[in-house]
Design a protein around this motif. Structure first.
Motif, PDB file in Angstrom:
ATOM      1  N   ALA A   1       0.873  -1.221  -0.190  1.00  0.00           N
ATOM      2  CA  ALA A   1      -0.112   0.086   0.112  1.00  0.00           C
ATOM      3  C   ALA A   1       0.901   1.215   0.082  1.00  0.00           C
ATOM      4  N   ALA A   2       0.707   2.218  -0.898  1.00  0.00           N
ATOM      5  CA  ALA A   2       1.527   3.365  -0.906  1.00  0.00           C
ATOM      6  C   ALA A   2       0.589   4.618  -1.327  1.00  0.00           C
ATOM      7  N   VAL A   3       1.235   5.693  -0.875  1.00  0.00           N
ATOM      8  CA  VAL A   3       0.633   7.043  -1.202  1.00  0.00           C
ATOM      9  C   VAL A   3       1.654   8.015  -1.604  1.00  0.00           C
ATOM     10  N   GLY A   4       1.759   8.636  -2.589  1.00  0.00           N
ATOM     11  CA  GLY A   4       2.620   9.606  -3.105  1.00  0.00           C
ATOM     12  C   GLY A   4       2.056  10.983  -3.778  1.00  0.00           C
ATOM     13  N   HIS A   5       2.893  11.514  -4.372  1.00  0.00           N
ATOM     14  CA  HIS A   5       2.424  13.031  -5.055  1.00  0.00           C
ATOM     15  C   HIS A   5       3.281  12.976  -6.193  1.00  0.00           C
ATOM     16  N   LEU A   6       2.613  13.129  -7.312  1.00  0.00           N
ATOM     17  CA  LEU A   6       3.344  13.463  -8.665  1.00  0.00           C
ATOM     18  C   LEU A   6       3.241  14.964  -8.797  1.00  0.00           C
ATOM     19  N   HIS A   7       4.219  15.474  -9.318  1.00  0.00           N
ATOM     20  CA  HIS A   7       4.549  16.939  -9.492  1.00  0.00           C
ATOM     21  C   HIS A   7       4.411  17.314 -10.897  1.00  0.00           C
ATOM     22  N   GLU A   8       4.324  16.444 -11.847  1.00  0.00           N
ATOM     23  CA  GLU A   8       4.289  16.827 -13.285  1.00  0.00           C
ATOM     24  C   GLU A   8       3.698  15.764 -13.945  1.00  0.00           C
ATOM     25  N   LEU A   9       3.187  16.210 -15.202  1.00  0.00           N
ATOM     26  CA  LEU A   9       2.196  15.324 -15.801  1.00  0.00           C
ATOM     27  C   LEU A   9       3.287  14.005 -16.652  1.00  0.00           C
ATOM     28  N   VAL A  10       2.562  12.738 -16.528  1.00  0.00           N
ATOM     29  CA  VAL A  10       3.317  11.771 -17.023  1.00  0.00           C
ATOM     30  C   VAL A  10       2.603  11.306 -18.300  1.00  0.00           C
ATOM     31  N   GLU A  11       3.240  11.421 -19.341  1.00  0.00           N
ATOM     32  CA  GLU A  11       2.725  10.895 -20.495  1.00  0.00           C
ATOM     33  C   GLU A  11       3.205   9.667 -21.001  1.00  0.00           C
ATOM     34  N   GLU A  12       2.565   9.047 -22.123  1.00  0.00           N
ATOM     35  CA  GLU A  12       3.183   7.870 -22.735  1.00  0.00           C
ATOM     36  C   GLU A  12       4.674   8.067 -23.211  1.00  0.00           C
ATOM     37  N   GLY A  13       5.322   7.068 -23.089  1.00  0.00           N
ATOM     38  CA  GLY A  13       6.754   7.348 -23.556  1.00  0.00           C
ATOM     39  C   GLY A  13       7.562   7.299 -22.323  1.00  0.00           C
ATOM     40  N   ALA A  14       6.981   7.234 -20.952  1.00  0.00           N
ATOM     41  CA  ALA A  14       7.876   7.283 -19.800  1.00  0.00           C
ATOM     42  C   ALA A  14       8.227   5.910 -19.669  1.00  0.00           C
ATOM     43  N   TYR A  15       9.189   5.691 -19.015  1.00  0.00           N
ATOM     44  CA  TYR A  15       9.917   4.228 -18.848  1.00  0.00           C
ATOM     45  C   TYR A  15      10.680   4.241 -17.207  1.00  0.00           C
ATOM     46  N   VAL A  16      10.758   2.968 -16.950  1.00  0.00           N
ATOM     47  CA  VAL A  16      11.426   2.541 -15.985  1.00  0.00           C
ATOM     48  C   VAL A  16      12.436   1.674 -15.999  1.00  0.00           C
ATOM     49  N   ASP A  17      13.691   1.849 -15.683  1.00  0.00           N
ATOM     50  CA  ASP A  17      14.829   0.945 -15.584  1.00  0.00           C
ATOM     51  C   ASP A  17      14.752   0.170 -14.349  1.00  0.00           C
ATOM     52  N   VAL A  18      14.703  -1.244 -14.139  1.00  0.00           N
ATOM     53  CA  VAL A  18      14.634  -2.227 -13.095  1.00  0.00           C
ATOM     54  C   VAL A  18      15.797  -3.094 -13.073  1.00  0.00           C
ATOM     55  N   ASP A  19      16.534  -3.175 -11.830  1.00  0.00           N
ATOM     56  CA  ASP A  19      17.662  -3.951 -11.715  1.00  0.00           C
ATOM     57  C   ASP A  19      17.404  -4.777 -10.449  1.00  0.00           C
ATOM     58  N   VAL A  20      17.360  -6.178 -10.491  1.00  0.00           N
ATOM     59  CA  VAL A  20      17.410  -6.950  -9.408  1.00  0.00           C
ATOM     60  C   VAL A  20      18.538  -7.756  -9.218  1.00  0.00           C
ATOM     61  N   ARG A  21      19.159  -7.530  -8.068  1.00  0.00           N
ATOM     62  CA  ARG A  21      20.424  -8.555  -7.699  1.00  0.00           C
ATOM     63  C   ARG A  21      19.906  -9.551  -6.463  1.00  0.00           C
ATOM     64  N   TYR A  22      20.799 -10.467  -6.782  1.00  0.00           N
ATOM     65  CA  TYR A  22      20.681 -11.673  -5.870  1.00  0.00           C
ATOM     66  C   TYR A  22      22.177 -11.634  -5.320  1.00  0.00           C
ATOM     67  N   GLY A  23      22.398 -11.182  -4.197  1.00  0.00           N
ATOM     68  CA  GLY A  23      23.764 -11.041  -3.881  1.00  0.00           C
ATOM     69  C   GLY A  23      24.523 -10.191  -4.874  1.00  0.00           C
ATOM     70  N   TYR A  24      25.584 -10.737  -5.562  1.00  0.00           N
ATOM     71  CA  TYR A  24      26.485  -9.997  -6.364  1.00  0.00           C
ATOM     72  C   TYR A  24      25.944 -10.531  -8.059  1.00  0.00           C
ATOM     73  N   ILE A  25      24.865 -11.085  -8.049  1.00  0.00           N
ATOM     74  CA  ILE A  25      24.249 -11.604  -9.221  1.00  0.00           C
ATOM     75  C   ILE A  25      23.076 -10.780  -9.724  1.00  0.00           C
ATOM     76  N   LYS A  26      23.215 -10.267 -11.084  1.00  0.00           N
ATOM     77  CA  LYS A  26      22.178  -9.585 -11.594  1.00  0.00           C
ATOM     78  C   LYS A  26      21.034 -10.400 -12.165  1.00  0.00           C
ATOM     79  N   LEU A  27      20.005 -10.455 -11.581  1.00  0.00           N
ATOM     80  CA  LEU A  27      18.911 -11.393 -12.097  1.00  0.00           C
ATOM     81  C   LEU A  27      18.236 -10.501 -13.091  1.00  0.00           C
ATOM     82  N   ILE A  28      17.832  -9.504 -12.898  1.00  0.00           N
ATOM     83  CA  ILE A  28      16.992  -8.612 -13.997  1.00  0.00           C
ATOM     84  C   ILE A  28      17.846  -7.237 -14.383  1.00  0.00           C
ATOM     85  N   SER A  29      17.803  -6.794 -15.554  1.00  0.00           N
ATOM     86  CA  SER A  29      18.206  -5.478 -15.802  1.00  0.00           C
ATOM     87  C   SER A  29      17.379  -5.226 -16.948  1.00  0.00           C
ATOM     88  N   GLN A  30      16.389  -4.567 -16.850  1.00  0.00           N
ATOM     89  CA  GLN A  30      15.511  -4.322 -17.938  1.00  0.00           C
ATOM     90  C   GLN A  30      14.651  -3.034 -17.948  1.00  0.00           C
TER      91      GLN A  30
END
Length: 184
Positions: free
Chosen positions: A80-109
């Protein structure tokens, strides 16, 4: 690992989208995490922190609670989360996600943020203002014990910095021993 991606994307979607033991310094247990320089804990009962906290971000995370905290294998995890967005977010926005297990990178996408916010019943464009969300995901029984670190950095279509969140979760070896898995 999809559960960790969904956790990060849910928190980011909130603004576009602690258990203190996970953040406490524990010199006797190297699997326990610490808040690193440049990070700030997010209010609430979760292992989520703001990364790159000294940089201007267009999203402010006010609260993140997770149940159970810490997350458990084979159980549902509710964020459950609450937050505030300060500017409009439109199509084309993206997120870089990295998941590591210890020193092993499981996801970088890189994910399309507007596609992912549909997972929390939002859609682009996201207007400035307060957002509240709740999402439940299942943590598989097969998650190996160890320390997992997730980083998610979100950007607008014009590469403005929306938010950076990180979460560190430790699944203890002892819970696997109870199930008869692993060494004694």
């Amino acid at each position: 690992m999809v559960s960790f991606k969904n956790l990060c994307l849910s928190a980011l979607a909130l603004q576009c989208v602690a258990s203190s033991s996970l953040f406490a310094r524990d010199e006797q247990n190297p699997l326990k995490s610490t808040i690193l320089p440049g990070e700030e804990p997010v209010p609430g009962d979760s292992p989520v922190a703001i990364c790159d906290a000294s940089q201007k971000q267009l999203l402010t995370i006010d609260l993140v609670d997770i149940v159970p905290n810490p997350p458990a294998r084979g159980a549902n995890l509710t964020v459950a989360a609450v937050g505030h967005l300060h500017e409009l977010v439109e199509e084309g926005a993206y997120v870089d996600v990295d998941v590591r297990y210890g020193y092993i990178k499981l996801i970088s996408q890189t994910y399309d943020l507007c596609d992912e916010v549909g997972e929390v019943d939002l859609k682009c464009p996201l207007k400035p203002g307060e957002y509240k969300l709740s999402k439940t995901v299942e943590i598989p029984n097969e998650v190996p014990p160890g320390k997992y670190v997730v980083y998610a950095r979100a950007f607008t279509k014009d590469d403005k910095y929306l938010a950076c969140i990180t979460a560190t979760v430790v699944f203890d070896v002892d819970s696997w021993k109870i199930l008869g898995i692993g060494r004694d």
